[in-house]
Design a protein around this motif. Structure first.
Motif, short mmCIF file in Angstrom:
data_model
loop_
_atom_site.label_atom_id
_atom_site.label_comp_id
_atom_site.label_asym_id
_atom_site.label_seq_id
_atom_site.Cartn_x
_atom_site.Cartn_y
_atom_site.Cartn_z
N VAL A 181 0.84 -1.20 0.00
CA VAL A 181 0.00 0.00 0.00
C VAL A 181 0.87 1.26 0.00
CG1 VAL A 181 -1.74 1.30 1.27
CG2 VAL A 181 -1.88 -1.18 1.16
N THR A 182 1.92 1.24 0.81
CA THR A 182 2.82 2.40 0.87
C THR A 182 3.49 2.64 -0.47
OG1 THR A 182 3.24 2.03 3.23
CG2 THR A 182 4.84 3.37 2.02
N THR A 183 3.91 1.57 -1.14
CA THR A 183 4.56 1.68 -2.44
C THR A 183 3.63 2.27 -3.48
OG1 THR A 183 5.95 -0.23 -1.92
CG2 THR A 183 5.79 0.41 -4.23
N ILE A 184 2.38 1.81 -3.50
CA ILE A 184 1.41 2.34 -4.46
C ILE A 184 1.08 3.80 -4.15
CG2 ILE A 184 -0.93 2.08 -5.37
CD1 ILE A 184 -0.74 -0.91 -4.74
N ALA A 185 0.92 4.12 -2.86
CA ALA A 185 0.56 5.49 -2.47
C ALA A 185 1.66 6.49 -2.79
CB ALA A 185 0.24 5.54 -0.98
N ASP A 186 2.92 6.03 -2.87
CA ASP A 186 4.01 6.94 -3.20
C ASP A 186 3.83 7.57 -4.58
OD1 ASP A 186 5.25 6.56 -0.82
OD2 ASP A 186 6.71 5.12 -1.52
N PHE A 187 3.04 6.93 -5.44
CA PHE A 187 2.81 7.47 -6.77
C PHE A 187 1.59 8.39 -6.82
CE2 PHE A 187 5.37 3.73 -7.53
CZ PHE A 187 6.19 4.10 -8.59
N SER A 188 0.86 8.50 -5.71
CA SER A 188 -0.30 9.39 -5.67
C SER A 188 0.15 10.82 -5.46
CB SER A 188 -1.26 8.96 -4.57
OG SER A 188 -0.65 9.10 -3.30
N GLU A 189 -0.79 11.74 -5.53
CA GLU A 189 -0.46 13.17 -5.46
C GLU A 189 0.09 13.56 -4.11
OE1 GLU A 189 -2.67 17.51 -6.10
OE2 GLU A 189 -3.66 15.66 -6.72
N ASP A 190 -0.52 13.07 -3.02
CA ASP A 190 -0.07 13.45 -1.69
C ASP A 190 0.77 12.39 -0.99
OD1 ASP A 190 -2.03 11.62 -1.30
OD2 ASP A 190 -3.30 12.85 -0.01
N GLY A 191 0.84 11.18 -1.57
CA GLY A 191 1.68 10.13 -1.02
C GLY A 191 1.21 9.56 0.30
N ASP A 192 -0.09 9.75 0.65
CA ASP A 192 -0.62 9.29 1.92
C ASP A 192 -1.34 7.96 1.71
OD1 ASP A 192 -1.71 8.89 4.39
OD2 ASP A 192 -2.51 10.91 4.61
N ALA A 193 -0.85 6.90 2.32
CA ALA A 193 -1.43 5.58 2.14
C ALA A 193 -2.80 5.45 2.81
CB ALA A 193 -0.49 4.51 2.70
N VAL A 194 -3.09 6.27 3.82
CA VAL A 194 -4.37 6.20 4.51
C VAL A 194 -5.47 6.85 3.69
CG1 VAL A 194 -5.64 6.91 6.57
CG2 VAL A 194 -3.29 6.11 6.77
N ASP A 195 -5.19 8.01 3.10
CA ASP A 195 -6.21 8.76 2.39
C ASP A 195 -6.22 8.50 0.89
OD1 ASP A 195 -7.01 9.93 4.76
OD2 ASP A 195 -5.54 11.55 4.59
N CYS A 196 -5.26 7.74 0.39
CA CYS A 196 -5.23 7.42 -1.04
C CYS A 196 -6.49 6.61 -1.39
CB CYS A 196 -3.97 6.62 -1.36
SG CYS A 196 -3.78 6.20 -3.09
N SER A 197 -7.21 7.00 -2.44
CA SER A 197 -8.48 6.36 -2.77
C SER A 197 -8.26 4.94 -3.30
CB SER A 197 -9.23 7.18 -3.82
OG SER A 197 -8.51 7.20 -5.04
N PHE A 198 -9.28 4.10 -3.09
CA PHE A 198 -9.21 2.72 -3.58
C PHE A 198 -9.16 2.69 -5.11
CE2 PHE A 198 -10.56 1.30 0.64
CZ PHE A 198 -9.79 0.16 0.76
N SER A 199 -9.85 3.64 -5.74
CA SER A 199 -9.86 3.65 -7.21
C SER A 199 -8.48 3.90 -7.78
CB SER A 199 -10.83 4.73 -7.71
OG SER A 199 -10.46 6.01 -7.22
N SER A 200 -7.65 4.71 -7.07
CA SER A 200 -6.30 4.96 -7.55
C SER A 200 -5.36 3.78 -7.30
CB SER A 200 -5.74 6.22 -6.87
OG SER A 200 -5.64 6.04 -5.47
N MET A 201 -5.75 2.90 -6.35
CA MET A 201 -4.92 1.73 -6.05
C MET A 201 -5.36 0.49 -6.82
SD MET A 201 -4.03 1.74 -1.99
CE MET A 201 -5.73 1.69 -1.46
N LEU A 202 -6.58 0.53 -7.37
CA LEU A 202 -7.17 -0.68 -7.93
C LEU A 202 -6.34 -1.27 -9.06
CD1 LEU A 202 -9.48 -2.66 -7.89
CD2 LEU A 202 -10.78 -1.12 -9.38
N SER A 203 -5.90 -0.44 -9.99
CA SER A 203 -5.14 -0.93 -11.14
C SER A 203 -3.86 -1.63 -10.69
CB SER A 203 -4.81 0.23 -12.08
OG SER A 203 -3.97 -0.20 -13.13
N ALA A 204 -3.14 -1.02 -9.75
CA ALA A 204 -1.89 -1.62 -9.27
C ALA A 204 -2.13 -2.92 -8.52
CB ALA A 204 -1.14 -0.62 -8.39
N VAL A 205 -3.21 -2.96 -7.73
CA VAL A 205 -3.52 -4.18 -6.97
C VAL A 205 -3.87 -5.32 -7.93
CG1 VAL A 205 -5.22 -5.21 -5.42
CG2 VAL A 205 -4.23 -2.99 -4.87
N LYS A 206 -4.69 -5.04 -8.93
CA LYS A 206 -5.07 -6.08 -9.90
C LYS A 206 -3.84 -6.59 -10.64
CE LYS A 206 -8.66 -5.24 -12.46
NZ LYS A 206 -9.61 -4.51 -13.34
#
Length: 783
Positions: A222-247
């Motif tokens: 989760v932390t690795t995927i969130a690092d690519f988000s705009e704010d880098g926060d694994a708690v507030d990063c949306s599931f939709s932004s993580m879905l592609s990487a998780v799949k």
């Protein structure tokens, strides 16, 4: 962020200005007063995604009386424009005595800062405004009272006691009103009930791993995927932004092929790498998302709880319960031997702090770093502003550094001159009398690119003003000097030495450095006492790092390591990653109080000694680590660092050792160029073709530091590429503002040649003004 007392609060998330950054007025909440907003100066740039569906109020914010409210005060109720009764709120009118305001016209119920209940109502002839429930002061007479109508009791709509209930109602209504707003993927991953969630939680554990080990991998994912988000926060990063990487990660772990979008290639590949590194396989991506939801719920609570938990209770390691280090000292205290046979004899009193440390792998890095950042911010020494906003206050003292003399001394063979004239030694001498409070300042001057600082740097003999570039430069130069070593394999400054693996170029870790042993060999410092009992030998072994012989050279090393710790701590507080390749197990894991096997620790620095199981070198390194941590403790809360892992601590202090071109490309801004221009393509291609050392030199050339932050959200300012010149012009840089003036070269070969020549041959930072003869003479005197 919201409106309060006629002020509209906001936080800057992006801005474009010369030398500006999010650290300078941004990143913090601020406000506009209503008097500052003129005409259409504020405009909405987007619409909500709810399709007009309003979020219902919870019970505490609604009028729950079925018949509304009645005005009982003889003077009526004054309607004002704002929740708070202040000078800037206007009087809109009044509601007469005995008037009943129906429930549907009572829009909201709030408590203002004075503790008075206020109702937002709509009334004919007055409009929408706020009235009070009672008069504040005096007899506290009531202005309104609740009215109950038995005929309307059944007409009261749903009740919401918690925000979760209100949010669920809003979501269901949005599904009905605006079904297009719900993506098909959201329906696919929707969980029907608690029993289904429990089943998914069980499936979401990696086979062959314990629950802790499996969840640790998920937290890293989760932390690795969130690092690519705009704010880098694994708690507030949306599931939709993580879905592609998780799949993609789940499919890759099962050797299944899946289409990958170019936009999400970075997080997808990073997530797949995390699972591949541990050989983890999940049953389904839905089960993994359920496990992620569970960890995010835990981390939301940990984020609130960490500031209230004791990091080091006094009963830990107490000698009363069998400990060896005395009351209040930890069994894993940095710098002491972590002997298994000793630790098994200790009675560890159960406490929340030890549990947090044992489960730190379940806490997201963003949560831990946010907590540490809050503590370091709270311990920052306040600095009053200067009368002139462009001038530094007098509390920010000036440190004079002669880099010209330092370079001449470091290029020679005289060790005494190196230790006297190096930038490291000059900084140590200039700040020797300073306490930790002076270095804990974090002043941000206007026009300095948002760079925090504790002092101002004056580079003697170089025509440059310190708008943050020279400040970062001296940290980089000092650390670079510490890592230089002589032909005999010892450090030039006697602070760090190449590890035996580094000197002999054997083993897996051939680039590391260790704490210097001074003029005597480590084996000569070990004191062997014959005739000791088993218990005495165990105690002496546990304190072996403290009983080794000292001399004048070792005291100088310890003093230098204390300053090195202060230097690294100051750089960390001010967002300057340092290039300090110290061993993971001996240094970073020891400071983070992780258990590491002594043989593997020794193998990391001396492969040959590990075969003989000679622990003398480790004991000396632990002894020197005490001095390094002592200096670090002047600037950072070292008692809290054990919530981090060794890798997280190293990343916090040292940043990313590899200059990631893709990361740099994420934060670039162009002035005079477009991303599709040929010269821009030449630039990125040339940068990718360079070695990592060349990319470090380039980064030093444009930003006065040789390491990048770990993720895009950690950058204080964007990297600017500006247009200027042609094939006969060399590129130039402004280190203070992280900008590169790039001529429009005709080919990639020309660009690479000119750029390489520029960063390999630059030796001073002369550009701001012409130095006078006296300063030039002082800078070059003795050189």
């Amino acid at each position: 962020l919201g409106a309060h007392q006629c002020r509209l609060y906001y936080r800057i998330v992006a801005q474009k200005s010369e030398g500006g950054s999010l650290m300078e007025g941004g990143g913090r909440a601020w406000f506009w007063d209503e008097s500052e907003v003129v005409g259409d100066s504020l405009q909405l740039v987007g619409e909500g995604k709810s399709g007009g569906t309003e979020l219902p109020l919870i019970d505490r914010f609604r009028c729950l009386s079925s018949g509304g409210i009645k005005i009982v005060y003889e003077g009526g109720a004054v309607v004002r424009s704002d929740l708070e009764i202040i000078d800037r709120s206007s009087n809109l009118g009044s509601v007469p005595h005995d008037t009943v305001i129906p429930r549907e016209d009572v829009l909201e119920r709030r408590v203002n800062s004075c503790g008075v209940i206020r109702y937002r109502i709509t009334y004919e002839g007055v409009g929408e405004g706020w009235i009070s429930s009672r008069i504040r002061g005096g007899k506290e007479e009531s202005i309104v009272e609740a009215v109950y109508d038995s005929a309307k009791e059944k007409q009261i709509d749903s009740s919401f006691r918690s925000p979760e209930e209100a949010a669920m109602s809003w979501y269901q209504k949005m599904e009905e009103v605006n079904p297009d707003a719900i993506k098909s993927e959201d329906v696919m991953y929707k969980i029907g009930d608690v029993e289904e969630f429990k089943a998914l939680i069980s499936e979401g554990q990696i086979q062959g791993m314990s629950s802790l080990e499996s969840d640790s991998v998920v937290a890293t994912l989760v932390t690795t995927i969130a690092d690519f988000s705009e704010d880098g926060d694994a708690v507030d990063c949306s599931f939709s932004s993580m879905l592609s990487a998780v799949k993609y990660a789940v499919a890759s772990s099962k050797d299944e092929k899946i289409a990958i979008e170019a936009v999400s290639a970075g997080p997808n590949q990073a997530a797949a790498t995390v699972l591949a590194s541990v050989g983890g396989k999940f049953v389904s991506d839905k089960a993994l998302l359920a496990r992620i939801a569970l960890l995010r719920a835990l981390n939301r609570r940990v984020r609130k709880a960490l500031p209230w938990l004791s990091a080091r209770p006094s009963q830990e390691g107490t000698a009363i319960l069998g400990g060896l280090c005395g009351q209040g000292a930890s069994v894993e205290r940095a710098g002491r031997s972590k002997l298994v046979d000793s630790m098994e004899r200790w009675v560890q009193v159960p406490c929340i702090a030890s549990r947090v440390r044992s489960l730190r792998s379940l806490i997201f890095s963003s949560v831990k770093l946010e907590f540490l950042e809050g503590v370091t911010h709270a311990t920052t020494t306040p600095t009053p502003l200067s009368h002139d906003e462009y001038e530094l206050p007098r509390e920010i003292r000036t440190v004079r550094v002669n880099r010209l003399k330092a370079r001449r001394a470091m290029a020679g063979v005289n060790g005494r001159l190196k230790r006297k004239h190096s930038v490291f030694s000059q900084l140590q001498n200039e700040t020797r009398s300073w306490g930790g409070a002076a270095l804990r300042r974090g002043f941000v001057a206007k026009g300095h690119g948002g760079q925090k600082r504790a002092f101002k740097v004056k580079l003697i003999g170089e025509g440059v003003n310190d708008y943050s570039g020279p400040y970062r430069e001296v940290f980089t130069d000092a650390i670079h000097e510490v890592l230089e070593f002589n032909d005999d394999g010892h450090g030039s400054l006697g602070v760090l030495d190449p590890t035996p693996n580094n000197a002999s170029q054997i083993g897996d870790d051939r680039e590391l450095f260790m704490f210097s042993s001074g003029e005597r060999k480590v084996s000569e410092r070990r004191q062997i006492v014959e005739g000791c009992s088993e218990e005495e030998q165990r105690i002496r072994k546990s304190f072996s790092s403290l009983t080794m012989a000292r001399d004048e050279s070792s005291r100088e090393v310890e003093e230098s390591l204390v300053f090195l710790g202060r230097l690294v701590g100051t750089a960390c507080r001010h967002g300057i990653p340092v290039d300090l390749p110290l061993p993971m197990s001996v240094v970073w894991s020891a400071v983070a109080e992780e258990r590491v096997d002594s043989i593997s620790s020794l193998r990391e620095i001396d492969l040959l000694a590990s075969k003989n199981a000679d622990g003398s070198l480790l004991w000396w390194q632990q002894r020197m680590l005490n001095s390094f941590v002592d200096g670090l403790s002047h600037l950072l809360p070292v008692e809290l660092l054990p919530i981090l892992s060794g890798e997280e601590l190293r990343a916090l202090l040292c940043g990313n050792p590899d200059v990631d071109v893709d990361l740099l490309k994420q934060v670039v801004e162009y002035e005079g160029y477009e991303e599709t221009d040929d010269v821009i393509s030449y630039f990125w291609e040339a940068l990718r073709e360079m070695s990592n050392d060349d990319r470090k030199n380039f980064l030093q050339f444009v930003w006065a530091r040789n390491r990048l932050p770990n993720k895009a959200s950690d950058f204080d300012a964007p990297f600017k590429i500006m247009k200027g010149g042609g094939d006969d012009t060399l590129p130039s840089a402004s280190t203070c503002f992280f900008s590169l003036t790039l001529p429009e070269y005709s080919s990639k070969e020309v660009l690479k040649e000119k750029l390489t020549f520029a960063f390999e041959n630059v030796c001073t930072m002369e550009s701001d003004y012409v130095t006078n003869d006296a300063e030039v003479g002082e800078g070059w005197r003795g050189v």
